[in-house]
Each structure stands twice: as structure tokens, then as C-alpha cells.
Scaffold this active site. Structure first.
Site, short mmCIF file in Angstrom:
data_model
loop_
_atom_site.label_atom_id
_atom_site.label_comp_id
_atom_site.label_asym_id
_atom_site.label_seq_id
_atom_site.Cartn_x
_atom_site.Cartn_y
_atom_site.Cartn_z
N HIS A 92 96.70 -9.11 28.53
CA HIS A 92 98.12 -9.09 28.14
C HIS A 92 98.96 -9.57 29.33
CE1 HIS A 92 98.56 -6.52 24.27
NE2 HIS A 92 97.41 -7.16 24.27
N GLU A 94 101.63 -8.54 30.86
CA GLU A 94 102.02 -7.57 31.88
C GLU A 94 100.88 -7.33 32.88
OE1 GLU A 94 104.08 -6.24 27.98
OE2 GLU A 94 102.24 -7.27 28.60
N ARG A 98 100.63 -8.44 36.87
CA ARG A 98 100.41 -7.43 37.90
C ARG A 98 99.18 -7.75 38.74
NH1 ARG A 98 96.36 -3.02 38.60
NH2 ARG A 98 97.28 -1.68 40.19
N ARG A 99 98.12 -8.27 38.12
CA ARG A 99 96.95 -8.65 38.89
C ARG A 99 97.25 -9.83 39.82
NH1 ARG A 99 91.57 -7.35 37.56
NH2 ARG A 99 91.42 -5.52 36.23
N CYS A 147 103.51 -3.26 24.59
CA CYS A 147 102.85 -2.59 23.46
C CYS A 147 102.73 -1.10 23.76
CB CYS A 147 101.48 -3.22 23.19
SG CYS A 147 100.29 -3.06 24.53
N CYS A 230 100.20 -1.34 27.30
CA CYS A 230 101.03 -1.76 28.44
C CYS A 230 102.10 -0.72 28.77
CB CYS A 230 101.68 -3.11 28.15
SG CYS A 230 100.50 -4.49 28.18
N LYS A 233 100.34 1.80 30.89
CA LYS A 233 100.03 1.26 32.21
C LYS A 233 101.28 1.17 33.07
CE LYS A 233 95.77 -1.21 31.17
NZ LYS A 233 95.03 -2.49 31.18
N LYS A 391 87.28 2.58 46.23
CA LYS A 391 88.46 3.17 45.60
C LYS A 391 88.57 4.66 45.91
CE LYS A 391 89.89 1.93 41.54
NZ LYS A 391 90.00 1.65 40.09
N LYS A 415 86.08 4.31 30.53
CA LYS A 415 85.12 3.21 30.47
C LYS A 415 83.81 3.65 31.12
CE LYS A 415 88.61 -0.48 30.62
NZ LYS A 415 89.82 0.34 30.79
#
Length: 425
Positions: A92, A94, A98-99, A147, A230, A233, A391, A415
Site C-alpha cells: 500500500h 503509505e 514509509r519504507r 484503509c 494502514c 500502522k 531488532k 506472522k
């Protein structure tokens, strides 16, 4: 004539923050999109897409420039997820934007360690962290309502224009639909096609219930996805920052949007966006520790020129998603089904914004500057460092994220853990 930029007061204890005028921001975003090559762009008159941009605003000079943009309306099903970090789950606009912004941040961090380069960052030797210039803020623009929660609102109270419900035949062209509108017997309501997530999957639930404030996965007509909407997020980034866990381990504080501009007053609503992005956290026990906060960006509407590739029910959604990022050498790539357009197994080409390539950016900074950053103590074999382990080193970030899920979101799409265990080979 460009309107004078607005001023936003985040709190009585902070200085006012200048915010670019909505029409000015939209105009610059459209101009930037027009200036890049046509690769991946929709066919004018036949296809539509959503455009999202992040712009850097320099308060002293009032210079405004787009540093990242993305287009797209698609995401992949759960069976297509990759364990190699080489495929985008969510394309998407957005998310693409952002990436691309993460690429931009990595580039600016690298420049900060070079005395010959100008960067938005400087390195604080005592903190062993990078600090962003106080003269700079970032501003987000999108041509369609995100969305999920931001797409649920009463159209009649939002605007006075007549709304025409598209025919079912026209609806069928939205293969991976954004949010659509529905008319009941009493009023016209914009609703989301994103699906609710429930903890107890054994109890039958209405996944399309239009309850507000709930976490949802992306809409789609094929296999269900594990990609979060989105709206959710944006709400997450509004607490944890745009930079994510890896980059946060390099910085002294998170990076937030100072404003969000919506560009389709027929399919967007300011109050719904406020509710979805930050007001949903009010009247809850969630309260992050500093430097994290529940950010309150100014949300405004542009009523200027429309995006020429805006959603049109007589057209097909563009199959590809564009990412463009302003680096020393600008990146412009197209994602189709989560992979780099035109790439083959033989060529080995990958999207620069895939997890593994963004991890490579982090990896290169660690190799060069770990003795200054002191993120990992002692000798580290970076060649065996897993993405998930890197991370986890961002402990402050991970703790706030854990609390945010516990105290507010309650549910979040999970996930398979295997998809985050890859290394840089």
C-alpha cells in the site's frame, strides 16, 4: 497564491511548530511525482492508484521537499510470505512511502559520520546516539483515506456533496480494494473493507463489522493477508515513531509526523483520521515513557488540485507499487506481487525497501561505527546476526511496543517467526 504556513502548538511547554500549508504540501508532492520517470506509473485514463509522500520541512528557510513517496493498493496473501526477507508483504502507498523514508534515514545517518557531507543528523559522542536537527520536521500526505479505522465515517456529516453508489460491476474492478462506501436506509456511510482480528477464532464473528477503534487486516478479495491496516500502522508509528526498531537503536529519540494532509475530501474525513491515528489512545491506561509519546500531528485537508491518478471506479487499480527515495543517488523501483519488477532468479535483483536490504543498511552502519555506537558489547560476528536478534537490541522500543499491544491494541496479526530469522549472507 500559497497560504502562510500554519503553526501548531503541541503543548504549552513546547515552542510552536510550523506546519506547511496543506495545498502547498500537496502541490509539491504532485510535482515530485510528475518529475520522476514513468516507470510503474498508472496508465492515464485507464488505471488509478494511491499516492503517499513524506516531505522534509526546514523551519528557518521554510524549504519544503519530498524525501520519499510511494504508490500502491495491494498486498500479498499469507501463503506467499518469504523467510528470506526479500519480499514485501504490504505494498500500500503509505507503507511503500514509509519504507522509502527508512532508506532516506539510513543515508542521512551515513552522511552524518562524514565531515564532508551535510546531514539532518549529528552524532552525540556522550550519548553515543544520532540526533536530528531541531530545525527539521516531517510531514505526511496521502491522496486517499488510510484503509481501516480512518475510513469509517458518516459522509453526510463530513461533506454536503451528493454521493453516488458505484454499481456492482464497477466495484468488481477493485481486485485488492481500498475502502469503499455503503449506503443504508437512513444515511450514507464510508466504511472500511479491512477485516477485524479476534483472539478467539473459534467464536463466529462478523469480520466486516464497522466498529471503530479496532485492529484490522488489509482488505482483499483473494487469500486473506496478515498485513495490518494502514490506519493501525499509522497509529503504531504515531507512538513508536516512523523509524522502526533498528533505526531507533541508533537515535536519541523517535521521529514523528508533525502533520498529516489528506487530499480527497470526498473520501477522507479529518475527525475520523484523528480518531484512528491518535484519539483512539485517549481514555485508556496506555502512557508510554519518554522519549516516546502519543504524538498529536495536525491533520488537515487539501482542497486544491486533485491527483490525476485518483481512484476512479471506471478504471482498474494499477498492478505495480512505486517507491522513490531521495538519496545521494535516488532510488526508484516498482514492486509487483511484493518483488522487484523485472527481477529474475538469475539477476537476483531485490527491492531496496525489502527487509533484507534495509537490514543490510543497518548492517553496514554497525560494521563501520559499532565501536562508537556501543549497541553490541564485545566482539560480534555480524555475519551470523539474525534480523530478529538485531531488532531485539532496541530494548526501549520493544518494551513500549509490548505495552502498546497489552494496554491498547489487544490483538495484532502474528506472522510466523521464521520470516524474521534471516541473516545477511
Amino acid at each position: 497564491m500559497v497560504n502562510i504556513d500554519k503553526v501548531k502548538k503541541k503543548s504549552t511547554s513546547m515552542s510552536p511548530i510550523a506546519v506547511p500549508d496543506a495545498d502547498r504540501l500537496a502541490k509539491i508532492c504532485y510535482q515530485t511525482f510528475e518529475s520522476i520517470s514513468k516507470t510503474g506509473k498508472p496508465i492515464l485514463g485507464k488505471e488509478w492508484t494511491v499516492l503517499s509522500c513524506i516531505a522534509k520541512y526546514e523551519h528557518h528557510t521554510k524549504d519544503l521537499e519530498v524525501v520519499s513517496l510511494g504508490t500502491g493498493t495491494r498486498c500479498i496473501g499469507r501463503s506467499l510470505l518469504s523467510n528470506q526477507g526479500d519480499k514485501l508483504n504490504d505494498s500500500h502507498a503509505e507503507v511503500m512511502c514509509r519504507r522509502g523514508f527508512l532508506l532516506y534515514l539510513y543515508d542521512e545517518i551515513s552522511k552524518a559520520m562524514d565531515p564532508e557531507e551535510n546531514s539532518i543528523f549529528s552524532f552525540n559522542e556522550s550519548k553515543k546516539k544520532f540526533e536530528i536537527s531541531s530545525d527539521i520536521s516531517f510531514h505526511f500526505m496521502t491522496t486517499f483515506a488510510p484503509c481501516g479505522d480512518a475510513s469509517i465515517f458518516d459522509i453526510e456529516s463530513s461533506r454536503s456533496e451528493e454521493v453516488i453508489e458505484p454499481s456492482e460491476s464497477k466495484r468488481s474492478k477493485l481486485h485488492e480494494p481500498r475502502d469503499e462506501k455503503s449506503i443504508d436506509n437512513t444515511k450514507t456511510t464510508n466504511f472500511t473493507g479491512a477485516k477485524l482480528i479476534y483472539k478467539n477464532t473459534e467464536v463466529p464473528q462478523d469480520l466486516m463489522a464497522q466498529s471503530i477503534g479496532d485492529v484490522r487486516t488489509k482488505p482483499g478479495r483473494g487469500e486473506p493477508t496478515l498485513s495490518i491496516s494502514c490506519s493501525d500502522k499509522l497509529a503504531k508509528w504515531n507512538v513508536l515513531g516512523l523509524q522502526g526498531a533498528l533505526i531507533y537503536s541508533l537515535l536519541d529519540k523517535p521521529i514523528y509526523y508533525s502533520s498529516i494532509t489528506l487530499c480527497d475530501h470526498q473520501h477522507c474525513d479529518i475527525e475520523a483520521a484523528k480518531r484512528a491515528i491518535w484519539k483512539r489512545f485517549t481514555n485508556t491506561k496506555f502512557s508510554p515513557e519518554k522519549p516516546f509519546t502519543v504524538n498529536q500531528p495536525l491533520i488537515q485537508m487539501s482542497r486544491g488540485k486533485k491527483f490525476k491518478y485518483e481512484r476512479n471506479m471506471d478504471r482498474d487499480p494499477a498492478p505495480g507499487s512505486i517507491v522513490w527515495s531521495k538519496l545521494k543517488k535516488c532510488v526508484h523501483q516498482v514492486s509487483v506481487n511484493g518483488k522487484l519488477q523485472g527481477a529474475t532468479k538469475k539477476s537476483g535483483g531485490r527491492l531496496k525497501i525489502s527487509k533484507i536490504e534495509l537490514f543490510r543498511c543497518y548492517f553496514e552502519i554497525l560494521k563501520k561505527f559499532n565501536d562508537k555506537l556501543n549497541i553490541f558489547e564485545g566482539d560480534v560476528d555480524f555475519t551470523s546476526l539474525r534480523y530478529c536478534d538485531a531488532k531485539s537490541q532496541s530494548t526501549e522500543y520493544q518494551q513500549v511496543w509490548k505495552n502498546l499491544k497489552r494496554d491498547y491494541f489487544k490483538v495484532w496479526a502474528t506472522k510466523p517467526s521464521e520470516i524474521n530469522m534471516f541473516i545477511i549472507s
